[in-house]
Structures are given as structure tokens and as C-alpha cells.
Design a protein around this motif. Structure first.
Motif, PDB file in Angstrom:
ATOM      1  N   ALA A 266       0.835  -1.205   0.000  1.00 12.75           N
ATOM      2  CA  ALA A 266       0.000   0.000   0.000  1.00 12.75           C
ATOM      3  C   ALA A 266       0.868   1.252   0.000  1.00 12.75           C
ATOM      4  O   ALA A 266       1.834   1.353   0.754  1.00 12.75           O
ATOM      5  N   ASP A 267       0.516   2.226  -0.851  1.00 12.57           N
ATOM      6  CA  ASP A 267       1.235   3.504  -0.907  1.00 12.57           C
ATOM      7  C   ASP A 267       0.577   4.468   0.071  1.00 12.57           C
ATOM      8  O   ASP A 267      -0.249   5.291  -0.288  1.00 12.57           O
ATOM      9  N   THR A 268       0.940   4.355   1.370  1.00  7.47           N
ATOM     10  CA  THR A 268       0.284   5.141   2.411  1.00  7.47           C
ATOM     11  C   THR A 268       1.053   6.408   2.764  1.00  7.47           C
ATOM     12  O   THR A 268       0.606   7.187   3.587  1.00  7.47           O
ATOM     13  N   ARG A 269       2.226   6.622   2.170  1.00 12.76           N
ATOM     14  CA  ARG A 269       3.115   7.739   2.506  1.00 12.76           C
ATOM     15  C   ARG A 269       3.602   7.642   3.949  1.00 12.76           C
ATOM     16  O   ARG A 269       4.075   8.618   4.522  1.00 12.76           O
ATOM     17  N   VAL A 270       3.446   6.466   4.550  1.00 14.60           N
ATOM     18  CA  VAL A 270       3.925   6.219   5.910  1.00 14.60           C
ATOM     19  C   VAL A 270       5.153   5.325   5.821  1.00 14.60           C
ATOM     20  O   VAL A 270       5.173   4.362   5.047  1.00 14.60           O
ATOM     21  N   ASN A 271       6.174   5.635   6.610  1.00 16.37           N
ATOM     22  CA  ASN A 271       7.397   4.836   6.586  1.00 16.37           C
ATOM     23  C   ASN A 271       7.184   3.567   7.412  1.00 16.37           C
ATOM     24  O   ASN A 271       7.591   3.474   8.574  1.00 16.37           O
ATOM     25  N   VAL A 272       6.536   2.589   6.795  1.00 17.29           N
ATOM     26  CA  VAL A 272       6.221   1.335   7.477  1.00 17.29           C
ATOM     27  C   VAL A 272       7.494   0.602   7.876  1.00 17.29           C
ATOM     28  O   VAL A 272       7.547  -0.077   8.907  1.00 17.29           O
ATOM     29  N   ILE A 273       8.545   0.748   7.080  1.00 19.89           N
ATOM     30  CA  ILE A 273       9.818   0.092   7.391  1.00 19.89           C
ATOM     31  C   ILE A 273      10.351   0.581   8.734  1.00 19.89           C
ATOM     32  O   ILE A 273      10.838  -0.204   9.556  1.00 19.89           O
ATOM     33  N   ALA A 274      10.244   1.890   8.987  1.00 17.88           N
ATOM     34  CA  ALA A 274      10.695   2.442  10.270  1.00 17.88           C
ATOM     35  C   ALA A 274       9.848   1.896  11.412  1.00 17.88           C
ATOM     36  O   ALA A 274      10.367   1.583  12.491  1.00 17.88           O
ATOM     37  N   HIS A 275       8.538   1.771  11.197  1.00 18.62           N
ATOM     38  CA  HIS A 275       7.653   1.235  12.237  1.00 18.62           C
ATOM     39  C   HIS A 275       8.053  -0.195  12.604  1.00 18.62           C
ATOM     40  O   HIS A 275       8.237  -0.526  13.782  1.00 18.62           O
TER      41      HIS A 275
END
Length: 305
Positions: A266-275
């Protein structure tokens, strides 16, 4: 709107460092916000003064009007773009008057670029661009500055509610020196993982925000006291409610949602990798370094507000 606001934990003293981190994030974002307003005002003033006929014709060719508001929007979009020429080419392809083509279209596009170059020379530098972390830089100071800067008021407030709810307890458990060390380890670790994952990815974006550190604090909290209850607030237009959720359920929900977002691309503009990396690093720090504190942490748990 849903957010946790307090762990039901007996804090023996004020979590000074947690509060200072929150204050620092507020101060930095206030400076970012002020800088962005100054940039917008600079673009508006520049466009009000701009009266070059070729540029005004080019602006009308691109957007159907030579209004100063369109000029301001274009200057700001190009200024924030990673590749201003590529962005302008995309805008021309999408919006320009197709009845004008060939040499004249190229002349107009160059006029837009020339005017933008003049604006760029006198515009204030973007503060956020001096704080964010480009994943190809591998720059530790920028990893730290990116962690305490944010992209919007909503981004800031969301991170700080979560940060205070969990980090206050971690500060009490670890003490100031270890708390600072854990904070730095999470900031450096999450950005390093982001750089590794995004290696050779030309589309990788710079990142800002405390969320990687926040997820690390949540994971560390759950390692210490998984059954501790977290007071939460839910507001849906005219309905609101306060309730408590065990920490492990809250952590499982957020980590699970991030995993789902990452797996489905999903292109959420959230840095999921950092989470996700923050959660992993936080749990590993607890398991490898702080196992002896786990028993003492149980004594802090409160059953009631």
C-alpha cells in the motif's frame, strides 16, 4: 479519532526527558511551520511582481490562466520537488494546452523553468529539507534530526501522544542515561534499516518523524509489562469514550496493521519500514539487555486510574 494517552503505571517521578523530547519536537516543528509560511509568502510576493509577458503566456498555456495564485502554486510545487524538471514535464504532459506544440511549447516550458530559477535564487531554504533523512546519505546526525522533525501538525500530535504514553514508563524503568541510549539506538537503527531496504531504489523518499522510535518504545514497554493497561480516547464526531486496553493488544494491532500494509504494498506515505524495524529493535533491546528489569516493572502496574 483514536489515541492512547497514558499507561496505567505508577510513575515515581516526573519523566523529564520524555517531556523534553516532546517539547523539542514541538519547537522544531514550530520552526518548520514558520519557515513554510515564509516560503509561501515569498512565492506569493514573487508572483505578484512577475510581469514577464512570455512567462505569463506560458503560465496560461499550462494552467489556462495567468493568475498569481497559479504562479504561486507552481513555484512551491517545483521548489519542493525532488526533480523540478521532471515534475514540470509531467505537469505539461497532463495539463498544457495541446493546441500549442512543437517549438513554441518548448519555448514556453523553458520560460517557466527560467522564472522558477529566478524564484529559487531569492526564496528561503526549506528547513525541513535540512532536517529530513535521505536514505542514500547514511548520515547519523540527519538520522537524529529527522526523528524529531515532522511533516504536519497531525503527524506531530499523533506521534507525541503515543510517545508520551509509552516512553514515560521506559524512562522510569531505565533511568536517564539508558533512556537516552535507547532513544539514540532506535533513531539510528530504524533509519539504517530504511537505508538498507531502500538501497538502489531511485524512488526512495526522505523521511521525517518520531514514529520509528515510538514503535520501539511500544515494543520495549510490551516486553517489560505486556498486560499493563493503556488508557485510550475514542472520538467519533458526537460520540466519545475513554477505555483501557492491554498493551500487548495495542502493540499487536499496530504492528499487524503495518505488516499488512507492507505485504500488500500500500502507498500510504507512511514509513512502514521504520515502524516495523523500530518494533523489532525495541523488543531485541529488551530481551538482550534489560531482562533483569522485567520483574521490577510488574510492581509499577496499576489496575485503576
Amino acid at each position: 479519532m483514536f489515541f492512547p494517552y497514558r499507561a496505567r503505571i505508577a510513575l515515581f517521578h516526573t519523566p523529564v526527558l520524555t517531556i523534553l523530547v516532546c517539547a523539542l519536537c514541538f519547537a522544531i516543528f514550530a520552526a518548520q511551520y514558520s519557515n513554510q509560511r515564509a516560503l509561501s509568502q515569498s512565492a506569493s510576493a514573487f508572483c505578484e511582481r512577475e510581469n514577464d509577458r512570455t512567462f505569463l503566456r506560458a503560465l496560461k498555456w499550462l494552467g489556462g490562466t495567468d493568475d498569481a495564485r497559479l504562479c504561486t502554486d507552481l513555484m512551491l510545487r517545483l521548489y519542493h520537488a525532488r526533480d523540478d524538471r521532471a515534475l514540470l514535464a509531467a505537469l505539461v504532459e497532463r495539463h498544457a494546452n495541446r493546441r500549442i506544440a512543437g517549438e513554441l511549447a518548448g519555448h514556453y516550458e523553458q520560460a517557466l523553468l527560467d522564472t522558477y530559477a529566478a524564484f529559487r535564487l531569492q526564496a528561503p531554504r526549506i528547513l525541513t529539507a535540512r532536517l529530513w533523512y535521505p536514505p542514500d546519505s547514511w548520515n547519523p546526525p540527519r538520522m537524529l534530526s529527522a526523528s524529531v522533525s515532522h511533516g504536519s501538525w497531525a503527524h506531530l500530535m499523533g506521534n507525541l501522544f503515543f510517545f508520551y504514553a509509552f516512553a514515560a514508563t521506559i524512562e522510569i524503568l531505565l533511568g536517564p542515561i539508558l533512556f537516552i541510549a535507547v532513544f539514540i539506538a532506535l533513531a539510528l537503527g530504524t533509519h539504517t534499516v530504511y537505508s538498507i531496504v531502500m538501497m538502489n531504489n531511485a524512488l526512495a523518499l526522505p523521511t521525517v518523524g518520531l514514529s520509528g522510535v515510538v514503535m520501539g518504545m511500544i515494543a520495549l514497554f510490551v516486553y517489560f509489562i505486556p498486560k499493563a493497561r493503556i488508557s485510550c480516547f475514542l472520538w467519533l464526531v458526537v460520540f466519545y469514550r475513554r477505555f483501557a486496553v492491554p498493551a500487548w493488544i495495542l502493540a499487536a494491532w499496530y504492528i499487524g496493521w503495518d505488516l499488512y500494509s507492507e505485504l500488500r504494498g500500500a502507498d500510504t506515505r507512511v514509513n512502514v519500514i521504520a515502524h516495523l524495524s523500530g518494533a523489532a529493535i525495541g523488543f531485541l533491546l529488551g530481551f538482550s539487555l534489560f531482562r533483569r528489569k522485567r520483574h521490577w516493572a510488574q510492581e509499577l502496574v496499576q489496575d485503576k486510574d
